[in-house]
Design a protein around this motif. Sequence first.
Motif, PDB file in Angstrom:
ATOM      1  N   ARG A   9       0.823  -1.193   0.000  1.00  7.99           N
ATOM      2  CA  ARG A   9       0.000   0.000   0.000  1.00  7.99           C
ATOM      3  C   ARG A   9       0.867   1.256   0.000  1.00  7.99           C
ATOM      4  NH1 ARG A   9      -4.325  -1.895   4.670  1.00  7.99           N
ATOM      5  NH2 ARG A   9      -5.285  -3.584   3.477  1.00  7.99           N
ATOM      6  N   SER A  12      -3.823   4.905   1.430  1.00  9.29           N
ATOM      7  CA  SER A  12      -5.168   4.357   1.598  1.00  9.29           C
ATOM      8  C   SER A  12      -6.226   5.436   1.727  1.00  9.29           C
ATOM      9  CB  SER A  12      -5.205   3.471   2.863  1.00  9.29           C
ATOM     10  OG  SER A  12      -4.968   4.260   4.014  1.00  9.29           O
ATOM     11  N   GLU A  14      -6.603   7.173   4.363  1.00 10.72           N
ATOM     12  CA  GLU A  14      -6.814   7.360   5.794  1.00 10.72           C
ATOM     13  C   GLU A  14      -5.739   8.286   6.353  1.00 10.72           C
ATOM     14  OE1 GLU A  14      -6.972   4.684   9.918  1.00 10.72           O
ATOM     15  OE2 GLU A  14      -6.625   3.731   7.974  1.00 10.72           O
ATOM     16  N   SER A  76      -9.842  -1.262   4.220  1.00 10.25           N
ATOM     17  CA  SER A  76      -9.117  -0.086   4.697  1.00 10.25           C
ATOM     18  C   SER A  76      -9.790   0.480   5.944  1.00 10.25           C
ATOM     19  CB  SER A  76      -9.059   0.990   3.602  1.00 10.25           C
ATOM     20  OG  SER A  76     -10.374   1.379   3.215  1.00 10.25           O
ATOM     21  N   ASP A 192      -5.392   1.469  10.285  1.00 11.83           N
ATOM     22  CA  ASP A 192      -5.736   0.240   9.567  1.00 11.83           C
ATOM     23  C   ASP A 192      -4.481  -0.531   9.178  1.00 11.83           C
ATOM     24  OD1 ASP A 192      -7.730  -1.480   8.081  1.00 11.83           O
ATOM     25  OD2 ASP A 192      -6.421  -0.892   6.437  1.00 11.83           O
ATOM     26  N   ASN A 193      -3.463   0.162   8.696  1.00  7.84           N
ATOM     27  CA  ASN A 193      -2.220  -0.516   8.332  1.00  7.84           C
ATOM     28  C   ASN A 193      -1.534  -1.111   9.551  1.00  7.84           C
ATOM     29  OD1 ASN A 193      -2.509  -0.046   5.622  1.00  7.84           O
ATOM     30  ND2 ASN A 193      -1.076   1.669   5.532  1.00  7.84           N
TER      31      ASN A 193
END
Length: 219
Positions: A9, A12, A14, A76, A192-193
């Motif tokens: 990624r 994203s 975010e 995500s 999220d990551n």
Amino acid sequence: MMESRVFKRTNSGEQEVSSRLYNFTIGAVLCWGFWINWLMVGNIPVESIAAIDPLVFFIGYFASCFFGVYLFSKSSNPLVSFVGYNFVVVPFGLIINLVVSRYDPSLVLDAIKVTGLVTGMMMLFGTMFPAFFQRIAGALTIALLVVLVVEIFQIFVLGIHQEWIDWAVVILFCGYIGYDWGRANQIPKTIDNAVDSAAALYMDIINLFLRILRIMGRK
């Protein structure tokens, strides 16, 4: 592996967080998974797991794991990713329960300590040499697939299991921990990551622990 998509990624959408909060989230999610596993080992009788039909057990195990990996690698949304993470943690917990029941609790504790030490060292190496681990990622995947095929052949065809297989898997998952940790700190630092990275690291660490326990149990 499917979770490797997480580490590709770039953005994203975010909002990113501080490195401290990002790493804290990874640690907190990992601790949640280990805590759930500890509760399962302490409260689910091994006999109830062993009583499940093996075919049903393994179908359910792989279905839950693949569904969980699909959720956290595709989503995500941190909440959805966390749900996917738990779909991985629970079936792993059943396997852990079956395995640790065969060993003395003091040996299990020693294996946990060794796993923690090795994990910490590999995370340090992953931080220091991320490019090296990125270069060997493809070789790690191929080697792991070869080792697993050899192991399955030995168990189901030859009826044996050689100790070198466990050592090989330990080395490979040490490499994966270094790779996943290094990549986790190169992608955008979003919540999220962080959850997704913790999920990938969780699978690395649990697989490492199970093999270390098996090796130590032979001694």
